[in-house]
Design a protein around this motif. Structure first.
Motif, PDB file in Angstrom:
ATOM      1  N   GLU A   1     -16.967 -11.296  11.642  1.00 20.09           N
ATOM      2  CA  GLU A   1     -17.543 -12.500  11.044  1.00 20.09           C
ATOM      3  C   GLU A   1     -18.460 -12.165   9.878  1.00 20.09           C
ATOM      4  OE1 GLU A   1     -18.688 -15.821  13.709  1.00 20.09           O
ATOM      5  OE2 GLU A   1     -18.351 -14.351  15.311  1.00 20.09           O
ATOM      6  N   SER A   2     -19.008 -10.960   9.853  1.00 19.38           N
ATOM      7  CA  SER A   2     -19.935 -10.572   8.786  1.00 19.38           C
ATOM      8  C   SER A   2     -19.244  -9.847   7.636  1.00 19.38           C
ATOM      9  CB  SER A   2     -21.039  -9.662   9.352  1.00 19.38           C
ATOM     10  OG  SER A   2     -20.517  -8.386   9.711  1.00 19.38           O
ATOM     11  N   VAL A   3     -17.944  -9.605   7.738  1.00 16.06           N
ATOM     12  CA  VAL A   3     -17.213  -8.854   6.712  1.00 16.06           C
ATOM     13  C   VAL A   3     -16.867  -9.771   5.556  1.00 16.06           C
ATOM     14  CG1 VAL A   3     -15.091  -7.614   6.195  1.00 16.06           C
ATOM     15  CG2 VAL A   3     -16.292  -7.175   8.346  1.00 16.06           C
ATOM     16  N   ASP A   4     -17.308  -9.404   4.342  1.00 13.97           N
ATOM     17  CA  ASP A   4     -17.006 -10.207   3.156  1.00 13.97           C
ATOM     18  C   ASP A   4     -16.257  -9.408   2.085  1.00 13.97           C
ATOM     19  OD1 ASP A   4     -18.992  -8.520   2.319  1.00 13.97           O
ATOM     20  OD2 ASP A   4     -20.424 -10.101   1.789  1.00 13.97           O
ATOM     21  N   ASP A   5     -15.690  -8.281   2.488  1.00 11.62           N
ATOM     22  CA  ASP A   5     -14.924  -7.434   1.579  1.00 11.62           C
ATOM     23  C   ASP A   5     -13.454  -7.856   1.616  1.00 11.62           C
ATOM     24  OD1 ASP A   5     -13.610  -5.479   0.161  1.00 11.62           O
ATOM     25  OD2 ASP A   5     -14.460  -3.795   1.270  1.00 11.62           O
ATOM     26  N   ASP A   6     -12.949  -8.387   0.494  1.00  7.31           N
ATOM     27  CA  ASP A   6     -11.572  -8.870   0.451  1.00  7.31           C
ATOM     28  C   ASP A   6     -10.547  -7.764   0.698  1.00  7.31           C
ATOM     29  OD1 ASP A   6     -12.442 -11.405  -0.038  1.00  7.31           O
ATOM     30  OD2 ASP A   6     -12.151 -11.315  -2.211  1.00  7.31           O
ATOM     31  N   GLY A   7     -10.978  -6.506   0.573  1.00  9.93           N
ATOM     32  CA  GLY A   7     -10.055  -5.395   0.789  1.00  9.93           C
ATOM     33  C   GLY A   7      -9.477  -5.363   2.183  1.00  9.93           C
ATOM     34  N   TRP A   8     -10.185  -5.942   3.156  1.00 11.56           N
ATOM     35  CA  TRP A   8      -9.700  -5.947   4.534  1.00 11.56           C
ATOM     36  C   TRP A   8      -8.579  -6.958   4.760  1.00 11.56           C
ATOM     37  CZ3 TRP A   8     -10.524  -1.930   7.352  1.00 11.56           C
ATOM     38  CH2 TRP A   8     -11.658  -1.158   7.135  1.00 11.56           C
ATOM     39  N   TYR A   9      -8.267  -7.745   3.735  1.00 10.96           N
ATOM     40  CA  TYR A   9      -7.139  -8.675   3.822  1.00 10.96           C
ATOM     41  C   TYR A   9      -5.889  -8.100   3.172  1.00 10.96           C
ATOM     42  CZ  TYR A   9     -10.705 -12.064   5.159  1.00 10.96           C
ATOM     43  OH  TYR A   9     -11.729 -12.710   5.808  1.00 10.96           O
ATOM     44  N   ASP A  10      -6.031  -6.989   2.457  1.00 10.82           N
ATOM     45  CA  ASP A  10      -4.913  -6.381   1.745  1.00 10.82           C
ATOM     46  C   ASP A  10      -4.360  -5.193   2.527  1.00 10.82           C
ATOM     47  OD1 ASP A  10      -5.322  -8.137  -0.391  1.00 10.82           O
ATOM     48  OD2 ASP A  10      -6.790  -6.788  -1.319  1.00 10.82           O
ATOM     49  N   PRO A  11      -3.050  -5.124   2.751  1.00 14.43           N
ATOM     50  CA  PRO A  11      -2.473  -3.979   3.454  1.00 14.43           C
ATOM     51  C   PRO A  11      -2.739  -2.666   2.712  1.00 14.43           C
ATOM     52  CG  PRO A  11      -0.887  -5.776   3.324  1.00 14.43           C
ATOM     53  CD  PRO A  11      -2.029  -6.142   2.424  1.00 14.43           C
ATOM     54  N   SER A  12      -2.815  -1.596   3.458  1.00 10.63           N
ATOM     55  CA  SER A  12      -2.985  -0.269   2.878  1.00 10.63           C
ATOM     56  C   SER A  12      -1.668   0.219   2.278  1.00 10.63           C
ATOM     57  CB  SER A  12      -3.433   0.714   3.970  1.00 10.63           C
ATOM     58  OG  SER A  12      -2.400   0.852   4.947  1.00 10.63           O
ATOM     59  N   GLU A  13      -1.736   1.270   1.500  1.00 10.53           N
ATOM     60  CA  GLU A  13      -0.520   1.886   0.957  1.00 10.53           C
ATOM     61  C   GLU A  13       0.403   2.334   2.086  1.00 10.53           C
ATOM     62  OE1 GLU A  13      -1.575   5.034  -1.749  1.00 10.53           O
ATOM     63  OE2 GLU A  13      -3.341   3.921  -2.417  1.00 10.53           O
ATOM     64  N   GLU A  14      -0.194   2.888   3.136  1.00 11.21           N
ATOM     65  CA  GLU A  14       0.613   3.356   4.270  1.00 11.21           C
ATOM     66  C   GLU A  14       1.303   2.181   4.962  1.00 11.21           C
ATOM     67  OE1 GLU A  14      -2.215   6.242   3.011  1.00 11.21           O
ATOM     68  OE2 GLU A  14      -2.565   4.182   3.685  1.00 11.21           O
ATOM     69  N   GLY A  15       0.630   1.041   4.997  1.00 14.08           N
ATOM     70  CA  GLY A  15       1.253  -0.144   5.584  1.00 14.08           C
ATOM     71  C   GLY A  15       2.531  -0.527   4.870  1.00 14.08           C
ATOM     72  N   TYR A  16       2.489  -0.525   3.542  1.00 15.95           N
ATOM     73  CA  TYR A  16       3.690  -0.856   2.768  1.00 15.95           C
ATOM     74  C   TYR A  16       4.795   0.170   3.016  1.00 15.95           C
ATOM     75  CZ  TYR A  16       1.248  -4.468   0.122  1.00 15.95           C
ATOM     76  OH  TYR A  16       0.575  -5.612  -0.242  1.00 15.95           O
ATOM     77  N   TYR A  17       4.403   1.435   3.091  1.00 12.59           N
ATOM     78  CA  TYR A  17       5.395   2.493   3.309  1.00 12.59           C
ATOM     79  C   TYR A  17       6.116   2.301   4.642  1.00 12.59           C
ATOM     80  CZ  TYR A  17       7.246   7.077   4.579  1.00 12.59           C
ATOM     81  OH  TYR A  17       8.066   8.098   5.000  1.00 12.59           O
ATOM     82  N   TYR A  18       5.348   2.088   5.725  1.00  7.65           N
ATOM     83  CA  TYR A  18       5.989   1.966   7.032  1.00  7.65           C
ATOM     84  C   TYR A  18       6.690   0.625   7.202  1.00  7.65           C
ATOM     85  CZ  TYR A  18       4.125   6.422   8.454  1.00  7.65           C
ATOM     86  OH  TYR A  18       3.877   7.776   8.546  1.00  7.65           O
TER      87      TYR A  18
END
Length: 222
Positions: free
Chosen positions: A13-30
């Motif tokens: 609830e306290s996280v305001d970094d939009d990066g946590w909504y974007d998949p990682s590079e490894e996510g796209y790979y797998y």
């Protein structure tokens, strides 16, 4: 809950970094690699807000998302419904997964299973082995003993390999750190297929020392 009653859930609830909504590079790979193989069952272990679970579902994978945070899982449920994605969502303790033996072809655990202690990480790995099919694959990340938070930050210790973070959304959460001998020991029942030592030296214009291991391993056939 984590070791000694400590939480292993982020305060999402306290996280305001939009990066946590974007998949990682490894996510796209797998997602692309596993998505080519038909009806494949994937467990996103420690799915947080669901960035990888949704990506995997978009690639046609049969996805189960698991996290210890009820807030994170409810967020994922709402987003999956909005996007018309079929994802099974479960809340629980990663040390005791609520799935039958051999339930998944692959397990993906990105920045999640380090949130325990030296004894706990062995239990989590044992659970991953149990829920994987024979010859199934896992991709996991583990904190490195070469990173600043292990070597320099003077964080409270639970054991020789475990530190407790004291700030931000990870406040009060234990982190287990490893080196190559630790990896070979902890994953002795798996066949290691790839181990990389990653250092995020510069992120969003900020220089840092954030080192971790990216590990791919295969469960034995027996």
């Amino acid at each position: 809950m984590g070791p000694e009653g400590l939480s292993n859930s982020w305060d999402w609830e306290s996280v305001d970094d939009d990066g946590w909504y974007d998949p990682s590079e490894e996510g796209y790979y797998y997602a692309n690699r596993w998505g080519k193989n038909g009806d494949i069952r994937v467990l996103d272990l420690g799915c947080s807000l669901g960035r990888h679970a949704m990506l995997f579902a978009e690639h046609g994978l049969n996805v189960t998302a698991f996290d210890s945070s009820e807030y994170a899982i409810e967020h994922l449920r709402r987003k999956a419904e909005e996007l018309d994605l079929e994802i099974e969502c479960n809340v629980g303790d990663m040390h005791s997964l609520p799935y039958s033996d051999g339930s998944f072809d692959h397990v993906f655990a990105y920045l999640s299973i380090s949130h325990t202690d030296s004894k706990g990480i062995r239990k989590v790995i044992s659970e991953i082995e149990r829920v994987l099919v024979p010859n199934g694959t896992m991709f996991i990340t583990l904190c490195s003993k070469d990173t600043w938070s292990f070597r320099e930050a003077d964080l409270p210790m639970l054991d020789d390999c475990t530190r407790i973070r004291m700030d931000g959304p990870e406040k009060g959460i234990p982190h287990v750190y490893v080196d190559i001998p630790d990896i070979r020991d902890i994953l002795s029942r798996f066949t290691l297929t790839r181990v990389r030592h990653i250092d995020d030296c510069l992120v969003d214009g900020i220089w840092q020392s954030s080192k971790r291991y990216h590990i791919e391993a295969r469960r034995s056939r027996s």
